[in-house]
Design a protein around this motif. Structure first.
Motif, PDB file in Angstrom:
ATOM      1  N   SER A   1       1.259  19.867  -7.477  1.00 44.32           N
ATOM      2  CA  SER A   1       2.205  19.732  -8.586  1.00 44.32           C
ATOM      3  C   SER A   1       2.252  18.323  -9.160  1.00 44.32           C
ATOM      4  CB  SER A   1       3.611  20.166  -8.150  1.00 44.32           C
ATOM      5  OG  SER A   1       4.065  19.385  -7.070  1.00 44.32           O
ATOM      6  N   TYR A   2       2.143  17.296  -8.312  1.00 40.55           N
ATOM      7  CA  TYR A   2       2.229  15.946  -8.866  1.00 40.55           C
ATOM      8  C   TYR A   2       1.027  15.593  -9.741  1.00 40.55           C
ATOM      9  CZ  TYR A   2       3.686  11.151  -9.464  1.00 40.55           C
ATOM     10  OH  TYR A   2       4.079   9.975 -10.031  1.00 40.55           O
ATOM     11  N   PRO A   3      -0.221  15.989  -9.362  1.00 38.30           N
ATOM     12  CA  PRO A   3      -1.329  15.769 -10.307  1.00 38.30           C
ATOM     13  C   PRO A   3      -1.082  16.415 -11.670  1.00 38.30           C
ATOM     14  CG  PRO A   3      -2.197  16.306  -8.168  1.00 38.30           C
ATOM     15  CD  PRO A   3      -0.703  16.465  -8.067  1.00 38.30           C
ATOM     16  N   TYR A   4      -0.455  17.601 -11.675  1.00 38.53           N
ATOM     17  CA  TYR A   4      -0.148  18.274 -12.943  1.00 38.53           C
ATOM     18  C   TYR A   4       0.826  17.426 -13.760  1.00 38.53           C
ATOM     19  CZ  TYR A   4       2.521  21.276 -16.055  1.00 38.53           C
ATOM     20  OH  TYR A   4       3.183  21.767 -17.143  1.00 38.53           O
ATOM     21  N   VAL A   5       1.905  16.939 -13.095  1.00 41.05           N
ATOM     22  CA  VAL A   5       2.893  16.104 -13.786  1.00 41.05           C
ATOM     23  C   VAL A   5       2.239  14.803 -14.260  1.00 41.05           C
ATOM     24  CG1 VAL A   5       5.065  14.838 -13.540  1.00 41.05           C
ATOM     25  CG2 VAL A   5       4.841  17.105 -12.522  1.00 41.05           C
TER      26      VAL A   5
ATOM     27  N   ILE B   1      12.041  14.578 -12.048  1.00 37.50           N
ATOM     28  CA  ILE B   1      10.783  14.304 -11.333  1.00 37.50           C
ATOM     29  C   ILE B   1      10.420  12.829 -11.468  1.00 37.50           C
ATOM     30  CG2 ILE B   1       8.295  14.781 -11.280  1.00 37.50           C
ATOM     31  CD1 ILE B   1       9.022  17.677 -12.181  1.00 37.50           C
ATOM     32  N   VAL B   2      10.548  12.290 -12.699  1.00 41.89           N
ATOM     33  CA  VAL B   2      10.249  10.868 -12.939  1.00 41.89           C
ATOM     34  C   VAL B   2      11.185   9.986 -12.112  1.00 41.89           C
ATOM     35  CG1 VAL B   2      10.310   9.025 -14.674  1.00 41.89           C
ATOM     36  CG2 VAL B   2       9.279  11.235 -15.238  1.00 41.89           C
ATOM     37  N   HIS B   3      12.486  10.326 -12.090  1.00 42.17           N
ATOM     38  CA  HIS B   3      13.449   9.533 -11.321  1.00 42.17           C
ATOM     39  C   HIS B   3      13.186   9.639  -9.825  1.00 42.17           C
ATOM     40  CE1 HIS B   3      16.278  10.002 -14.996  1.00 42.17           C
ATOM     41  NE2 HIS B   3      15.563   8.905 -15.095  1.00 42.17           N
TER      42      HIS B   3
ATOM     43  N   THR C   1      17.161  21.556 -20.611  1.00 44.68           N
ATOM     44  CA  THR C   1      16.952  21.753 -19.168  1.00 44.68           C
ATOM     45  C   THR C   1      15.532  21.368 -18.773  1.00 44.68           C
ATOM     46  OG1 THR C   1      18.560  23.570 -19.197  1.00 44.68           O
ATOM     47  CG2 THR C   1      17.091  23.437 -17.289  1.00 44.68           C
ATOM     48  N   LYS C   2      14.541  21.760 -19.589  1.00 51.33           N
ATOM     49  CA  LYS C   2      13.142  21.395 -19.290  1.00 51.33           C
ATOM     50  C   LYS C   2      12.984  19.876 -19.254  1.00 51.33           C
ATOM     51  CE  LYS C   2      11.012  23.746 -22.530  1.00 51.33           C
ATOM     52  NZ  LYS C   2       9.869  24.134 -23.361  1.00 51.33           N
ATOM     53  N   GLU C   3      13.542  19.203 -20.266  1.00 51.13           N
ATOM     54  CA  GLU C   3      13.422  17.744 -20.339  1.00 51.13           C
ATOM     55  C   GLU C   3      14.130  17.082 -19.159  1.00 51.13           C
ATOM     56  OE1 GLU C   3      14.746  16.307 -24.125  1.00 51.13           O
ATOM     57  OE2 GLU C   3      13.306  17.528 -25.240  1.00 51.13           O
ATOM     58  N   THR C   4      15.296  17.629 -18.772  1.00 51.08           N
ATOM     59  CA  THR C   4      16.036  17.050 -17.655  1.00 51.08           C
ATOM     60  C   THR C   4      15.284  17.241 -16.340  1.00 51.08           C
ATOM     61  OG1 THR C   4      18.094  17.588 -18.834  1.00 51.08           O
ATOM     62  CG2 THR C   4      18.310  16.937 -16.537  1.00 51.08           C
ATOM     63  N   LEU C   5      14.596  18.370 -16.195  1.00 50.25           N
ATOM     64  CA  LEU C   5      13.781  18.597 -14.995  1.00 50.25           C
ATOM     65  C   LEU C   5      12.649  17.569 -14.900  1.00 50.25           C
ATOM     66  CD1 LEU C   5      13.484  22.504 -14.817  1.00 50.25           C
ATOM     67  CD2 LEU C   5      14.521  21.017 -13.106  1.00 50.25           C
ATOM     68  N   VAL C   6      11.986  17.302 -16.035  1.00 48.60           N
ATOM     69  CA  VAL C   6      10.924  16.283 -16.041  1.00 48.60           C
ATOM     70  C   VAL C   6      11.529  14.918 -15.721  1.00 48.60           C
ATOM     71  CG1 VAL C   6       9.139  15.142 -17.411  1.00 48.60           C
ATOM     72  CG2 VAL C   6       9.496  17.593 -17.665  1.00 48.60           C
ATOM     73  N   ASP C   7      12.709  14.634 -16.302  1.00 48.92           N
ATOM     74  CA  ASP C   7      13.407  13.380 -15.998  1.00 48.92           C
ATOM     75  C   ASP C   7      13.668  13.256 -14.499  1.00 48.92           C
ATOM     76  OD1 ASP C   7      13.588  12.230 -18.476  1.00 48.92           O
ATOM     77  OD2 ASP C   7      15.511  13.127 -18.978  1.00 48.92           O
TER      78      ASP C   7
END
Length: 570
Positions: free
Chosen positions: A432-436, A332-334, A324-330
């Motif tokens: 949040s985006y600077p963090y990502v 955001i990237v998408h 779930t964590k990885e999919t959430l990052v995905d």
């Protein structure tokens, strides 16, 4: 199962509760009558206002009445009211303002009962435990109340005492609500009616976890461990010697509620810094630790005089798995890449759409909703507009909100609401985006490095502007040092894993039959103030020393290939 056994029930068990009340209809009938009587009177009052054209004059009185009804019905309905108080998309503003008072403006129960509970649970007298304790509670919540005390060893503590007879009352209400949910589900739209009883069960599970103070203590220590290296986040210590399932003793926190802007400003604290700490800590909980505070309302977050943010009340927590964590990052990237088909697939993976859903008609709708919300720049992203737009989509397409994500959405909406109370011009993505961006640029794990490549390459082409934007956004944080990131990047670039990036970068530098010196120059202008030649040389040496002879030898062909490709095109 008798009343005594019910009071001893440690975990939520829908079947055991149903079995208990199936043979006690008189309890159900009396409680159901009381609930229906109070709400019927409230609804008739609203209708009367409509008939008399007095809606506007009476709206504040009706909102106060709703709060009174929920308070009179007790802990279960107070918790429901608290959950609704963070949903401006579902609740009118006048009702919202009253429901917010359910967070910390609740009646307390008798001190004598509270002190007797402490003595019974801890098997010693109040005088033996504390050198002093407040005569009245300093705060009263839905499930318990808090006293300020001092141990004989000198430490100042908060003592949380549970309300009496909680389990019998909670189980009775949960049984009735679950029964009503089963009847209501077929009459509601698909997205609201789907698994309504499952949502009630999730609520029940969380409530039972919340009334076990030993569980809350363990949660607090796990949360503290996750933030042990963060100087901006404070978690109170637990005094296990004076803690039981119904009494929790923890370190006293001196601070100001995050909504108390006047006291925060008088203390000379910077509200924007507090917002950044809160949002970054929230993202770390979701995307790094996977263990998040599911109830971050204003009564649970404090600004401390030294600038730290303190979390309290760890009864309602939840855990995200790695997938779930990885999919959430995905996702955001998408979202950044505006890859709407992949976003739809992410929503299937996260459970917002069932695996058999045809996503083809949903993709254009996502493009309209997310495209408008993001605007021309990522910085224009507005979380509120996303939730508002999605609430419209929920009725047109078979979306559902998984119970776990109901908590996440509640947590995000609450934190954004707190941030907006501190700074009305706040945009969650500006923090949040600077963090990502920093996490992607650092690329501590293979998964994050793969996602960075997904951001930097689109349709096989290197996105120079995207890299510039990532670096610029990451550097908007004054504490972000680009050099360690550059060193990590260089190590990755020279490693076996970075072979693909080396090849792609050679092609990117020479694509379209020209050497992309302008883009490289713009990037250098962006970072040259931080990457002084001496520091850069140290970083390069540091990166090379971590490579084996074989890895160092492997980069020579890449350099030769770069030269040949360039010569061949010019």
């Amino acid at each position: 199962m008798g009343q005594y056994q019910l009071a001893q029930l440690r975990r939520y068990d829908a079947e055991a509760i149903a079995q208990h009340y199936r043979y006690r209809p008189w309890l159900l009938l009396w409680r159901a009558f009381r609930i229906i009587w109070l709400f019927a009177g409230f609804i008739l009052g609203l209708k009367w206002d409509e008939w008399q054209n007095q809606v506007e004059q009476n709206k504040l009185r009706r909102a106060a009445r709703l709060r009174e009804i929920l308070t009179r019905l007790g802990p279960t309905f107070i918790k429901i009211g608290q959950a609704l108080s963070t949903r401006p998309d579902l609740v009118r503003k006048d009702f919202l303002d009253e429901l917010v008072k359910l967070q910390d403006q609740l009646p307390s129960f008798d001190n004598a009962i509270a002190f007797q509970t402490i003595e019974t649970e801890l098997a010693r007298s109040i005088k033996d435990i504390f050198s002093q304790i407040s005569t009245e509670p300093v705060a009263a919540a839905s499930l318990g109340q808090v006293y300020r005390a001092r141990l004989h060893s000198g430490e100042e503590v908060a003592v949380k005492v549970q309300r009496p007879n909680l389990r019998p009352l909670l189980t009775l209400d949960l049984y009735l609500i679950r029964w009503a949910a089963g009847w209501l589900a077929p009459w509601l739209p698909l997205n609201l009616g789907h698994d309504l009883t499952m949502i009630v069960d999730e609520f029940g599970t969380k409530l039972f976890e919340e009334i076990d103070y030993l569980n809350e203590g363990r949660n607090a220590e796990k949360f503290a461990t996750n933030f042990r290296n963060d100087p901006h986040v404070k978690v109170p210590a637990i005094y296990w010697r004076y803690t039981s399932p119904r009494v929790l003793t923890l370190e006293w926190i001196n601070g100001f509620k995050l909504t108390d802007t006047q006291r925060i400003q008088e203390a000379g604290l910077d509200t924007d810094t507090l917002i950044e700490i809160g949002v970054t800590a929230g993202l770390q909980q979701l995307l790094e630790h996977g263990f998040f505070h599911a109830d971050p309302h204003p009564g649970n977050l404090f600004a401390m005089p030294d600038g730290r943010m303190a979390y309290i009340d760890f009864g309602m927590m939840d855990q995200l798995d790695e997938f779930t964590k990885e999919t959430l990052v995905d996702a955001i990237v998408h979202l950044v890449n505006k890859d709407y088909t992949e976003i739809a697939e992410d929503l299937v993976k996260l459970g917002f759409l069932t695996p058999d859903t045809d996503i083809c008609p949903i993709v254009p709708a996502l493009e309209v909703v997310l495209g408008n919300a993001i605007g021309k720049s990522v910085r224009d992203f507005n979380f509120k507009s996303i939730t508002d737009s999605f609430s419209g989509l929920m009725y047109e397409y078979p979306f559902r909100v998984p119970a776990k994500f109901a908590l996440i959405i509640r947590s995000l909406v609450t934190q954004e609401g707190i941030a907006l109370s501190l700074n009305p011009n706040f945009k969650i993505v500006e923090v949040s985006y600077p963090y990502v961006a920093r996490r992607l640029l650092k690329g501590e794990t293979p998964e994050l490095r793969r996602r960075l490549l997904n951001v930097l390459f689109k349709d096989g082409k290197f996105q120079w502007q995207r890299l510039e934007e990532l670096i610029a956004i990451a550097r908007s944080d004054e504490n972000f040092d680009l050099l360690p990131t550059a060193q990590l990047g260089l190590q990755y670039f020279l490693s076996d894993e970075g072979k693909f990036l080396r090849q792609q970068l050679v092609l990117a530098l020479t694509e379209d039959d020209r050497l992309h010196t302008e883009e490289v120059q713009r990037l250098w202008n962006l970072v040259k103030d931080e990457l002084k030649p001496a520091r850069l040389l140290d970083a390069a040496v540091g990166a090379l020393t971590n490579l084996s002879k074989e890895q160092t030898a492997a980069i020579i062909p890449a350099a030769v290939l770069s030269l040949r490709v360039f010569q061949g095109k010019h």
